[in-house]
Design a protein around this motif. Structure first.
Motif, PDB file in Angstrom:
ATOM      1  N   GLY A 231       0.780  -1.235   0.000  1.00 16.38           N
ATOM      2  CA  GLY A 231       0.000   0.000   0.000  1.00 16.38           C
ATOM      3  C   GLY A 231       0.807   1.277   0.000  1.00 16.38           C
ATOM      4  N   LYS A 234       3.658   1.462  -4.874  1.00 18.81           N
ATOM      5  CA  LYS A 234       4.552   0.919  -5.915  1.00 18.81           C
ATOM      6  C   LYS A 234       3.828   0.797  -7.251  1.00 18.81           C
ATOM      7  CE  LYS A 234       5.212  -2.830  -3.498  1.00 18.81           C
ATOM      8  NZ  LYS A 234       4.500  -2.465  -2.260  1.00 18.81           N
ATOM      9  N   VAL A 236       1.063   2.187  -8.257  1.00 18.08           N
ATOM     10  CA  VAL A 236       0.650   3.490  -8.803  1.00 18.08           C
ATOM     11  C   VAL A 236       1.836   4.152  -9.510  1.00 18.08           C
ATOM     12  CG1 VAL A 236      -0.152   5.810  -8.201  1.00 18.08           C
ATOM     13  CG2 VAL A 236      -1.239   3.806  -7.168  1.00 18.08           C
TER      14      VAL A 236
HETATM   15  N1  LIG Z   1       0.702   9.179  -6.487  1.00 20.13           N
HETATM   16  C1  LIG Z   1      -0.433   8.852  -5.826  1.00 20.13           C
HETATM   17  N2  LIG Z   1      -1.476   9.694  -5.834  1.00 20.13           N
HETATM   18  C2  LIG Z   1      -2.602   9.409  -5.170  1.00 20.13           C
HETATM   19  N3  LIG Z   1      -2.795   8.286  -4.483  1.00 20.13           N
HETATM   20  C3  LIG Z   1      -1.809   7.380  -4.430  1.00 20.13           C
HETATM   21  C4  LIG Z   1      -0.573   7.619  -5.109  1.00 20.13           C
HETATM   22  N4  LIG Z   1       0.221   6.564  -4.886  1.00 20.13           N
HETATM   23  C5  LIG Z   1      -0.473   5.703  -4.124  1.00 20.13           C
HETATM   24  N5  LIG Z   1      -1.702   6.178  -3.830  1.00 20.13           N
HETATM   25  C6  LIG Z   1      -2.726   5.524  -3.013  1.00 20.13           C
HETATM   26  O1  LIG Z   1      -2.180   4.382  -2.360  1.00 20.13           O
HETATM   27  C7  LIG Z   1      -2.906   3.210  -2.700  1.00 20.13           C
HETATM   28  C8  LIG Z   1      -1.994   2.004  -2.755  1.00 20.13           C
HETATM   29  O2  LIG Z   1      -1.081   2.133  -3.813  1.00 20.13           O
HETATM   30  P1  LIG Z   1      -0.489   0.863  -4.568  1.00 20.13           P
HETATM   31  O3  LIG Z   1       0.338   1.380  -5.676  1.00 20.13           O
HETATM   32  O4  LIG Z   1      -1.546  -0.109  -4.924  1.00 20.13           O
HETATM   33  O5  LIG Z   1       0.439   0.234  -3.437  1.00 20.13           O
HETATM   34  P2  LIG Z   1       1.419  -1.021  -3.530  1.00 20.13           P
HETATM   35  O6  LIG Z   1       1.520  -1.426  -4.948  1.00 20.13           O
HETATM   36  O7  LIG Z   1       2.723  -0.507  -2.994  1.00 20.13           O
HETATM   37  O8  LIG Z   1       0.828  -2.062  -2.635  1.00 20.13           O
HETATM   38  C9  LIG Z   1      -3.551   3.559  -4.022  1.00 20.13           C
HETATM   39  O9  LIG Z   1      -4.701   2.815  -4.255  1.00 20.13           O
HETATM   40  C10 LIG Z   1      -3.865   5.040  -3.844  1.00 20.13           C
HETATM   41  O10 LIG Z   1      -5.039   5.226  -3.101  1.00 20.13           O
END
Ligand SMILES: Nc1ncnc2c1ncn2[C@@H]1O[C@H](COP(=O)(O)OP(=O)(O)O)[C@@H](O)[C@H]1O
Ligand SMILES: [Mg+2]
Length: 587
Positions: A231, A234, A236
């Motif tokens: 979360g 990564k 995103v």
């Molecule tokens: N640059 C960003 N802008 C807005 N929200 C973000 C951004 N990066 C992450 N988030 C939030 O964090 C959440 C988790 O991100 P995610 O990339 O799925 O995490 P991971 O892949 O590290 O588990 C996303 O669903 C979003 O709500």
């Protein structure tokens, strides 16, 4: 072809006897349904196989047939815009063939046999050509221009060359030696495609993400590890880079992550337009998908499939970016196979070869002189997410990646929790390319880029120290100059480093906007310091007006950039000229 006999099946692993002369990494067809497998070990009569598909239903005694080839992927026109699985099967066509559930042993070729592509030769009969020489141009879908190259290792004199609409298997060019050259060419995925010498990286891989372009820029051909706990953002980041990163071709490897995320990617990429070319983002993208519900062996191979596709475009002279999400799942696949093979485990059960495999994988990135004529350079930039359990960067996969990558973009759970996104910890992140790349920004974007960056980093460092002090003595006990510094660094964090991936106006930040925001945030410090020196109180400075103007600049589209910049300029001028309390006649 020699048929062997299946003697054992354990999960994704199987054993067979009677495969005479079988070599390591050779492909085999396992069982009556002919599941695709690969030889992992040969010891005497027994070959150990990893099977890329579900093995339920396989029985001892079923046949195993040698393919006499290593795992290879077909490269050619029609790859762009495709979604392929970890062994190169096109998922769209698989679904057409067998519905939502992939039929075991289904093996449609990667490239469409019926599609035709226009080939325009640039060589003539009688020309002597060598490995990597460009034979002509191929018009791919979406207007993308490919080069047909003499395959690595081939050379000869052209005795026939066709032009016009060809299928991928039509003989396009015939040499006096060997088989005709077709638009489709196979390459074994575990072997790096050869290239000429490595050349110095001379420009940054522009991400459109302010924190990376401004603070931690990487070179084209560089490698980045993006570790972060669950979360922290990564996926995103990987998706934002795939959408907005300045590359000719993007290869997105969804390795072992959730399937719904890949569905999202597909859905979104189809609609998105590349801000630089005006074409659909999908037209320059290849997706390699092995989600968490797909067999683990193909998870490991998916990374190599992605890199091979990337090298294919690199060899034409293109700048390719590979996003891998995530290398932890690749390493876990290695661990799972290693433990089934009962290999001696290393740290945390990963094979002892983890570090060297990670190094080899990253060596496939880089900027190179391409083989053959005309002279051209191509690059593969590799940005890999790493998912350390519990966000602990000391674990083996993160460490193995950090030893070989040129940059670290470290994600921090505390920042993600505060919704400071991208949640990049600027204190621990780095880019070994930064010095060289910052020079490029100075020359190409704005001469004050490097000095502004240095000031911003310095300010963030002082901010960290001050916030520690403030947490002890309370913010009210700070001097006005320190309070100003805190206000400026808050603005830096919010409007420069922070970037909402879901805001259509700000998901992509061109370098000019990145600089304008950073410059304005630092100007707030200068104007504020002037006002304080003139005897005004921090509490009287119109900081909120500046913040509003900065938000306007951040949310502006390129056409509004200049107007928003002027609005910030006015707000900043008001900071310096704000009358002090005494001048306003207050007590
Ligand atoms: N640059 C960003 N802008 C807005 N929200 C973000 C951004 N990066 C992450 N988030 C939030 O964090 C959440 C988790 O991100 P995610 O990339 O799925 O995490 P991971 O892949 O590290 O588990 C996303 O669903 C979003 O709500
Ligand atoms: Mg993720």
């Amino acid at each position: 072809m020699t048929a062997g006999t299946l003697t054992r099946v354990v999960g994704a692993l199987a054993e067979a006897t009677g495969l005479h002369g079988v070599a390591l990494h050779e492909l085999v067809r396992v069982g009556h349904v002919a599941l695709l497998g690969e030889v992992l070990r040969v010891s005497g009569e027994v070959a150990t196989l990893q099977v890329f598909e579900e093995t339920t239903g396989l029985r001892v005694g079923e046949p195993v047939v040698r393919e006499e080839l290593p795992l290879a992927i077909e490269l050619g026109p029609g790859l762009l815009g495709q979604v392929i699985d970890g062994i190169g099967r096109p998922l769209g066509r698989l679904a057409e063939l067998s519905g939502a559930f992939i039929q075991p042993g289904a093996a449609p070729p990667t490239l469409d046999r019926d599609a035709r592509f226009r080939f325009a030769p640039t060589c003539v009969v009688g020309d002597r050509v060598e490995s990597g020489d460009v034979l002509g141009a191929v018009a791919d879908r979406g207007g993308f221009q490919l080069a047909l190259l003499v395959p690595p290792g081939r050379s000869g004199v052209i005795v026939d060359i066709r032009s016009g609409e060809l299928t991928v298997l039509d003989p396009a060019v015939t040499l006096d030696t060997g088989a005709p050259i077709t638009l489709a060419q196979k390459w074994p995925v575990r072997r790096p495609r050869p290239a000429g010498a490595r050349v110095a990286a001379d420009r940054p891989f522009l991400t459109g993400q302010r924190i990376f372009d401004f603070l931690f820029p990487v070179a084209e051909g560089g490698t980045v590890a993006v570790p972060g706990g669950f979360g922290t953002g990564k996926t995103v980041i990987e998706q934002a880079l795939a959408k907005f990163g300045d590359a000719d071709v993007v290869v997105y490897v969804g390795c072992g992550e959730r399937g719904n995320e890949m569905a999202e990617v597909l859905h979104e990429f189809a609609k998105l337009v590349d801000p630089r070319t005006g074409r659909s983002v999908m037209d320059r993208t290849v997706l390699v998908v092995n989600t968490s519900n797909m067999p683990v062996a193909a998870r490991e191979s998916s990374v190599y499939v992605g890199l091979t596709v990337a090298e294919y475009f690199r060899d034409m002279g293109y700048r390719v970016a590979v996003m891998a999400d995530s290398l932890s799942r690749w390493a876990e696949a290695l661990r799972e196979v290693g433990s089934r093979l009962q290999e001696m485990p290393g740290e945390e059960g990963y094979p002892t070869s983890l570090a060297s495999r990670a190094a080899k994988l990253h060596e496939r990135a880089g900027r190179v002189r391409c083989l053959g004529r005309p002279e051209r350079h191509g690059s593969v930039t590799l940005i890999s997410a790493v998912s350390p359990p519990g966000g602990d960067f000391s674990e083996p996969v993160t460490q193995a990646c950090l030893r070989v990558t040129s940059a670290l973009w470290a994600l921090d759970a505390a920042l993600a929790h505060q919704r400071q996104f991208p949640a990049v910890d600027w204190a621990t992140s780095y880019s070994l390319d930064a010095t060289a790349m910052v020079r490029h920004f100075d020359e190409q974007v704005e001469p004050r880029w490097s000095s502004t960056r240095a000031r911003a980093l310095d300010l963030l460092q002082r901010d960290a120290e001050l916030r520690e002090v403030a947490s002890v003595v309370g913010p009210d006990a700070l001097e006005d100059r320190d309070r100003l510094l805190l206000a400026v660094s808050a603005a830096l964090r919010e409007f420069v480093l922070g970037q909402n991936a879901f805001d259509p106006n700000d998901a992509f930040s061109p370098p000019a906007k990145t600089f304008a925001l950073a410059d304005a945030a630092l100007a707030l410090f200068d104007r504020g310091a002037e006002a304080l020196a003139a005897g005004r109180a921090f509490a009287d400075l119109p900081i909120d007006d500046v913040r509003r103007a900065l938000a306007g600049l951040r949310d502006s589209v390129p056409a509004q950039l200049e107007a928003s910049r002027q609005a910030v300029g006015q707000a900043l001028a008001a900071v310096a000229s704000q009358p002090g309390a005494a001048e306003r006649g207050e007590p």
